[in-house]
Design a protein around this motif. Sequence first.
Motif, PDB file in Angstrom:
ATOM      1  N   PRO A  84      86.095 -23.688  67.992  1.00 15.79           N
ATOM      2  CA  PRO A  84      86.305 -24.609  67.090  1.00 15.79           C
ATOM      3  C   PRO A  84      84.895 -25.372  66.964  1.00 15.79           C
ATOM      4  CG  PRO A  84      87.497 -25.377  69.045  1.00 15.79           C
ATOM      5  CD  PRO A  84      87.223 -23.944  69.271  1.00 15.79           C
ATOM      6  N   ASN A  85      84.073 -25.442  68.003  1.00 14.93           N
ATOM      7  CA  ASN A  85      82.846 -26.353  67.999  1.00 14.93           C
ATOM      8  C   ASN A  85      81.916 -25.635  66.960  1.00 14.93           C
ATOM      9  OD1 ASN A  85      84.175 -28.362  69.681  1.00 14.93           O
ATOM     10  ND2 ASN A  85      83.510 -26.960  71.478  1.00 14.93           N
ATOM     11  N   GLN A  86      81.944 -24.623  66.417  1.00 12.63           N
ATOM     12  CA  GLN A  86      81.135 -23.630  65.908  1.00 12.63           C
ATOM     13  C   GLN A  86      81.991 -23.034  64.753  1.00 12.63           C
ATOM     14  OE1 GLN A  86      78.871 -20.860  67.962  1.00 12.63           O
ATOM     15  NE2 GLN A  86      77.837 -22.459  69.071  1.00 12.63           N
ATOM     16  N   GLU A  87      81.342 -23.195  63.393  1.00  9.71           N
ATOM     17  CA  GLU A  87      81.898 -22.665  62.139  1.00  9.71           C
ATOM     18  C   GLU A  87      80.752 -21.634  61.458  1.00  9.71           C
ATOM     19  OE1 GLU A  87      85.585 -25.546  60.718  1.00  9.71           O
ATOM     20  OE2 GLU A  87      83.556 -25.817  59.767  1.00  9.71           O
ATOM     21  N   THR A  88      81.155 -20.335  61.198  1.00  9.96           N
ATOM     22  CA  THR A  88      80.445 -19.394  60.747  1.00  9.96           C
ATOM     23  C   THR A  88      80.934 -18.858  59.232  1.00  9.96           C
ATOM     24  OG1 THR A  88      80.985 -17.723  61.868  1.00  9.96           O
ATOM     25  CG2 THR A  88      79.305 -18.917  62.620  1.00  9.96           C
ATOM     26  N   ILE A  89      80.039 -18.538  58.356  1.00 12.38           N
ATOM     27  CA  ILE A  89      80.573 -17.895  57.141  1.00 12.38           C
ATOM     28  C   ILE A  89      80.033 -16.295  57.010  1.00 12.38           C
ATOM     29  CG2 ILE A  89      80.406 -18.221  54.820  1.00 12.38           C
ATOM     30  CD1 ILE A  89      81.859 -20.474  56.239  1.00 12.38           C
ATOM     31  N   ARG A  90      80.898 -15.549  56.950  1.00 10.03           N
ATOM     32  CA  ARG A  90      80.539 -14.228  56.943  1.00 10.03           C
ATOM     33  C   ARG A  90      80.679 -13.873  55.391  1.00 10.03           C
ATOM     34  NH1 ARG A  90      80.091 -10.529  60.513  1.00 10.03           N
ATOM     35  NH2 ARG A  90      80.971 -11.826  62.202  1.00 10.03           N
TER      36      ARG A  90
END
Length: 467
Positions: free
Chosen positions: A285-291
């Motif tokens: 949860p400390n990183q959010e990415t968008i595919r």
Amino acid sequence: MTDETLLFTSAVAMNVDQGKSVDSPPPEDLQATSPSLIPPEDTDFLDEPAQRQRIGLRWMLGSGLVILVGVAGWVGYQAVSRQPAPSVEVVTAPVTRDDLEVTITEAGSVELGGQQTFKAPSDVTVQAVLVEERQRVSQGQVLLELRDRTLQQTLDDQLVQNRINQLTWQRNQEILAERRSRLADAEARLQDSAELLDQGYISEDDFRRDKQAAEDAQSEVRNAEVELTKAELQVQQDQVKTENIRLQLEDNQIAAPIDAIVLNVDVKPGDGVQREGRLLSIGDPNQETIRLQMTTLNASQVAVNMPVRVSIIGPDPDIFEGRILRVSPQAVSEGDNAEQSSVEAEARLAEPSGALIPGSAVSVEIVLEQRQNALVVPVTALQRDAATPYVWVKTADNTAQQQEVEIGLETLESVEILSGLQAGDEIVVFLPPDVVLTPGQPLTVPQLEGAPEAGGGPVEIPVEGAE
């Protein structure tokens, strides 16, 4: 009066008109020099000075009249050409500085950093689910326990076989020890037989029998050593098999590879799951990415580290900033339709949003080019009908001045000006369609509310491919 006389009279009048004195030659000289030009009977008028003066005066008056008409025409043309041009009503705005951007928009889905979905390694039964959704887990923590009955039975059978082979190895050790003891007895008996043979107490046949017995005992020891070695190798092989089976069983324990949060649990205890079936998903949860799945046209313009703005699809969404993390070098087609190919890319937010839900669809605005605090004008102000682009500047005396400019970044609404203008210059941003300006033409500016400014702010170029 004949034509020759008229020609001569015209020549005299021209000399008089040019301010030259005209001395008429005597009639006899004219007759001598040009007998065919002036007949003798028509030269009587030359003897009268008053007649000659009247003719010269007439020519002078005619020439003056022609000159007067020419001068009057020139004065009239100058008066007309110097009349002020009609005033043109235009819309103007001052040149300003603003941020300028060229962007494209794509659709994407939210994922957490390191997000992964665990799948069944084989046909298994879920023995225990040790976590629940939204639970935070640490690296190495067991999440699920699975049971493979076939593999467990294989392990049980292997353990039994291990025990049998262990006993066989132990028995071979005992057999070797027994045969070595027999060999020692046979060698001792052979030694005694040799002494008795020397003393003549036994025959050579008895000695040969004892020698053969010692040799047979030696052979049996060798055979026992071979069997013992084979048993030892079998025990070692059993240990390797058992370890492999145990490792396969341990694979049925699903453990967290990173510190994460449980996103989804797809099974419950007792469920049977086929190979590659979904079990559960976790992510950091400390990183959010968008595919992203971009069109090939858009992907060709995108590079790693380009800024992005991510927002939930809908009215007045919150905007979260990030950068492009990865762009696949290969396009992927669905089926055999190459026209539907797409390029996978990934963007990462600068910091966790706390609002985006993993798996949800988002709008991703990718900034291809940008200028900070650039000098900009609307595209409607830029004129391109000359070799060099130019704009119309409204001077202090409210007249039009043509000003060439050097342009930079262009969008659909604004153009960056690199040289030729300064902030605050008043430029024409809108002309009536049927009006053509000329340098020095008077300008009038109507008082309009909401007139466009020279700076257009960040401008988005809509590109097909975004939903």
